[in-house]
Design a protein around this motif. Structure first.
Motif, PDB file in Angstrom:
ATOM      1  N   LEU A 106       0.824  -1.210   0.000  1.00  0.00           N
ATOM      2  CA  LEU A 106       0.000   0.000   0.000  1.00  0.00           C
ATOM      3  C   LEU A 106       0.861   1.264   0.000  1.00  0.00           C
ATOM      4  CD1 LEU A 106      -2.851  -1.082   2.447  1.00  0.00           C
ATOM      5  CD2 LEU A 106      -2.921  -0.975  -0.062  1.00  0.00           C
ATOM      6  N   ASP A 107       2.012   1.236   0.699  1.00  0.00           N
ATOM      7  CA  ASP A 107       2.949   2.366   0.647  1.00  0.00           C
ATOM      8  C   ASP A 107       3.477   2.562  -0.767  1.00  0.00           C
ATOM      9  OD1 ASP A 107       2.609   2.819   3.348  1.00  0.00           O
ATOM     10  OD2 ASP A 107       4.464   1.782   3.929  1.00  0.00           O
ATOM     11  N   PHE A 108       3.839   1.454  -1.429  1.00  0.00           N
ATOM     12  CA  PHE A 108       4.292   1.527  -2.822  1.00  0.00           C
ATOM     13  C   PHE A 108       3.202   2.133  -3.698  1.00  0.00           C
ATOM     14  CE2 PHE A 108       3.866  -0.553  -6.963  1.00  0.00           C
ATOM     15  CZ  PHE A 108       5.013  -0.082  -7.584  1.00  0.00           C
ATOM     16  N   TRP A 109       1.966   1.672  -3.514  1.00  0.00           N
ATOM     17  CA  TRP A 109       0.843   2.161  -4.310  1.00  0.00           C
ATOM     18  C   TRP A 109       0.734   3.680  -4.169  1.00  0.00           C
ATOM     19  CZ3 TRP A 109      -3.190  -0.955  -6.673  1.00  0.00           C
ATOM     20  CH2 TRP A 109      -4.209  -0.196  -7.250  1.00  0.00           C
ATOM     21  N   GLN A 110       0.747   4.168  -2.938  1.00  0.00           N
ATOM     22  CA  GLN A 110       0.553   5.598  -2.707  1.00  0.00           C
ATOM     23  C   GLN A 110       1.715   6.438  -3.233  1.00  0.00           C
ATOM     24  OE1 GLN A 110      -0.377   5.421   1.514  1.00  0.00           O
ATOM     25  NE2 GLN A 110      -2.531   5.772   1.038  1.00  0.00           N
ATOM     26  N   GLU A 111       2.925   5.886  -3.213  1.00  0.00           N
ATOM     27  CA  GLU A 111       4.098   6.642  -3.662  1.00  0.00           C
ATOM     28  C   GLU A 111       4.300   6.586  -5.173  1.00  0.00           C
ATOM     29  OE1 GLU A 111       7.383   5.086  -1.465  1.00  0.00           O
ATOM     30  OE2 GLU A 111       6.509   5.663   0.462  1.00  0.00           O
ATOM     31  N   GLU A 112       3.970   5.465  -5.812  1.00  0.00           N
ATOM     32  CA  GLU A 112       4.357   5.247  -7.199  1.00  0.00           C
ATOM     33  C   GLU A 112       3.214   5.243  -8.215  1.00  0.00           C
ATOM     34  OE1 GLU A 112       7.537   5.149  -8.057  1.00  0.00           O
ATOM     35  OE2 GLU A 112       8.197   5.237  -5.973  1.00  0.00           O
ATOM     36  N   LEU A 113       1.988   4.972  -7.782  1.00  0.00           N
ATOM     37  CA  LEU A 113       0.890   4.844  -8.731  1.00  0.00           C
ATOM     38  C   LEU A 113      -0.011   6.080  -8.689  1.00  0.00           C
ATOM     39  CD1 LEU A 113      -0.006   1.097  -8.183  1.00  0.00           C
ATOM     40  CD2 LEU A 113       1.551   2.093  -9.840  1.00  0.00           C
ATOM     41  N   ASP A 114      -0.684   6.334  -9.789  1.00  0.00           N
ATOM     42  CA  ASP A 114      -1.493   7.549  -9.924  1.00  0.00           C
ATOM     43  C   ASP A 114      -2.889   7.435  -9.333  1.00  0.00           C
ATOM     44  OD1 ASP A 114       0.516   8.946 -11.203  1.00  0.00           O
ATOM     45  OD2 ASP A 114      -0.096   8.265 -13.191  1.00  0.00           O
ATOM     46  N   GLY A 115      -3.450   6.253  -9.253  1.00  0.00           N
ATOM     47  CA  GLY A 115      -4.823   6.095  -8.771  1.00  0.00           C
ATOM     48  C   GLY A 115      -4.896   6.169  -7.255  1.00  0.00           C
ATOM     49  N   PRO A 116      -5.487   7.234  -6.698  1.00  0.00           N
ATOM     50  CA  PRO A 116      -5.574   7.348  -5.235  1.00  0.00           C
ATOM     51  C   PRO A 116      -6.464   6.262  -4.634  1.00  0.00           C
ATOM     52  CG  PRO A 116      -6.589   9.261  -6.314  1.00  0.00           C
ATOM     53  CD  PRO A 116      -6.059   8.378  -7.385  1.00  0.00           C
ATOM     54  N   LEU A 117      -6.040   5.743  -3.487  1.00  0.00           N
ATOM     55  CA  LEU A 117      -6.795   4.699  -2.807  1.00  0.00           C
ATOM     56  C   LEU A 117      -8.120   5.240  -2.273  1.00  0.00           C
ATOM     57  CD1 LEU A 117      -3.976   2.994  -0.725  1.00  0.00           C
ATOM     58  CD2 LEU A 117      -5.061   2.136  -2.787  1.00  0.00           C
ATOM     59  N   HIS A 118      -9.155   4.432  -2.412  1.00  0.00           N
ATOM     60  CA  HIS A 118     -10.460   4.755  -1.828  1.00  0.00           C
ATOM     61  C   HIS A 118     -10.664   3.939  -0.552  1.00  0.00           C
ATOM     62  CE1 HIS A 118     -14.810   4.116  -1.258  1.00  0.00           C
ATOM     63  NE2 HIS A 118     -14.895   5.389  -1.591  1.00  0.00           N
ATOM     64  N   SER A 119     -10.463   2.625  -0.658  1.00  0.00           N
ATOM     65  CA  SER A 119     -10.642   1.759   0.502  1.00  0.00           C
ATOM     66  C   SER A 119      -9.928   0.432   0.271  1.00  0.00           C
ATOM     67  CB  SER A 119     -12.127   1.512   0.780  1.00  0.00           C
ATOM     68  OG  SER A 119     -12.734   0.899  -0.335  1.00  0.00           O
ATOM     69  N   VAL A 120      -9.677  -0.268   1.373  1.00  0.00           N
ATOM     70  CA  VAL A 120      -9.027  -1.586   1.324  1.00  0.00           C
ATOM     71  C   VAL A 120      -9.775  -2.507   2.283  1.00  0.00           C
ATOM     72  CG1 VAL A 120      -6.898  -2.893   1.744  1.00  0.00           C
ATOM     73  CG2 VAL A 120      -6.772  -0.558   0.830  1.00  0.00           C
ATOM     74  N   ARG A 121     -10.211  -3.651   1.775  1.00  0.00           N
ATOM     75  CA  ARG A 121     -10.799  -4.711   2.599  1.00  0.00           C
ATOM     76  C   ARG A 121      -9.901  -5.925   2.467  1.00  0.00           C
ATOM     77  NH1 ARG A 121     -16.928  -5.814   1.310  1.00  0.00           N
ATOM     78  NH2 ARG A 121     -15.920  -6.683  -0.509  1.00  0.00           N
ATOM     79  N   TYR A 122      -9.690  -6.621   3.571  1.00  0.00           N
ATOM     80  CA  TYR A 122      -8.815  -7.790   3.490  1.00  0.00           C
ATOM     81  C   TYR A 122      -9.357  -8.946   4.315  1.00  0.00           C
ATOM     82  CZ  TYR A 122      -7.050  -6.558   8.107  1.00  0.00           C
ATOM     83  OH  TYR A 122      -6.955  -6.271   9.443  1.00  0.00           O
ATOM     84  N   SER A 123      -8.886 -10.121   3.935  1.00  0.00           N
ATOM     85  CA  SER A 123      -9.198 -11.346   4.649  1.00  0.00           C
ATOM     86  C   SER A 123      -7.886 -12.090   4.845  1.00  0.00           C
ATOM     87  CB  SER A 123     -10.176 -12.194   3.830  1.00  0.00           C
ATOM     88  OG  SER A 123     -10.345 -13.447   4.435  1.00  0.00           O
ATOM     89  N   HIS A 124      -7.679 -12.636   6.030  1.00  0.00           N
ATOM     90  CA  HIS A 124      -6.439 -13.352   6.335  1.00  0.00           C
ATOM     91  C   HIS A 124      -6.796 -14.720   6.886  1.00  0.00           C
ATOM     92  CE1 HIS A 124      -2.899 -14.384   8.874  1.00  0.00           C
ATOM     93  NE2 HIS A 124      -2.278 -13.948   7.802  1.00  0.00           N
ATOM     94  N   GLN A 125      -6.143 -15.742   6.385  1.00  0.00           N
ATOM     95  CA  GLN A 125      -6.409 -17.104   6.829  1.00  0.00           C
ATOM     96  C   GLN A 125      -5.104 -17.841   7.033  1.00  0.00           C
ATOM     97  OE1 GLN A 125      -9.376 -18.747   7.565  1.00  0.00           O
ATOM     98  NE2 GLN A 125      -8.012 -20.324   8.260  1.00  0.00           N
ATOM     99  N   GLN A 126      -4.887 -18.310   8.261  1.00  0.00           N
ATOM    100  CA  GLN A 126      -3.736 -19.171   8.504  1.00  0.00           C
ATOM    101  C   GLN A 126      -4.101 -20.561   8.041  1.00  0.00           C
ATOM    102  OE1 GLN A 126      -2.572 -18.314  12.698  1.00  0.00           O
ATOM    103  NE2 GLN A 126      -0.559 -18.355  11.746  1.00  0.00           N
ATOM    104  N   MET A 127      -3.339 -21.065   7.090  1.00  0.00           N
ATOM    105  CA  MET A 127      -3.637 -22.362   6.520  1.00  0.00           C
ATOM    106  C   MET A 127      -3.183 -23.500   7.435  1.00  0.00           C
ATOM    107  SD  MET A 127      -4.893 -21.160   3.766  1.00  0.00           S
ATOM    108  CE  MET A 127      -4.878 -22.095   2.279  1.00  0.00           C
ATOM    109  N   ILE A 128      -2.076 -23.308   8.115  1.00  0.00           N
ATOM    110  CA  ILE A 128      -1.539 -24.309   9.051  1.00  0.00           C
ATOM    111  C   ILE A 128      -1.410 -23.619  10.396  1.00  0.00           C
ATOM    112  CG2 ILE A 128       0.428 -25.755   9.645  1.00  0.00           C
ATOM    113  CD1 ILE A 128       1.039 -25.988   6.672  1.00  0.00           C
ATOM    114  N   ARG A 129      -1.984 -24.233  11.406  1.00  0.00           N
ATOM    115  CA  ARG A 129      -1.928 -23.680  12.755  1.00  0.00           C
ATOM    116  C   ARG A 129      -1.165 -24.652  13.662  1.00  0.00           C
ATOM    117  NH1 ARG A 129      -7.046 -23.311  10.925  1.00  0.00           N
ATOM    118  NH2 ARG A 129      -7.819 -21.248  10.476  1.00  0.00           N
ATOM    119  N   PRO A 130      -0.621 -24.155  14.760  1.00  0.00           N
ATOM    120  CA  PRO A 130       0.033 -25.073  15.702  1.00  0.00           C
ATOM    121  C   PRO A 130      -0.944 -26.157  16.148  1.00  0.00           C
ATOM    122  CG  PRO A 130       0.496 -22.805  16.286  1.00  0.00           C
ATOM    123  CD  PRO A 130      -0.523 -22.775  15.182  1.00  0.00           C
TER     124      PRO A 130
END
Length: 81
Positions: free
Chosen positions: A53-77
């Motif tokens: 996201l830092d790269f996006w804001q510094e190098e790309l022309d399209g300003p960010l509107h929003s970011v949604r994410y999902s994270h899944q640990q595939m292997i757990r202890p």
């Protein structure tokens, strides 16, 4: 430096993160475009996502509107049998 496999990353605690990024079109700020980004990252800090996201804001022309994410640990202890 040796490359780390996806399985080794998962064993070190990394999980698969998928981010849906909405950004404004550079030439028409009223239009939104979507971009999907995916990588293995370490919760809860998500350093790779923040770096991207830092790269996006510094190098790309399209300003960010929003970011949604999902994270899944595939292997757990304790999930190996």
């Amino acid at each position: 430096m040796t490359a780390v496999s996806e399985t080794e990353r998962m064993l070190m605690g990394h999980g698969l993160i998928t981010a849906e990024i909405l950004y404004r079109m550079p030439d028409c700020q009223t239009l939104l475009q979507t971009f999907t980004w995916q990588d293995y990252d370490l919760a809860p800090e998500f350093p790779k996502l923040h770096d991207f996201l830092d790269f996006w804001q510094e190098e790309l022309d399209g300003p960010l509107h929003s970011v949604r994410y999902s994270h899944q640990q595939m292997i757990r202890p304790g999930s190996w049998r």
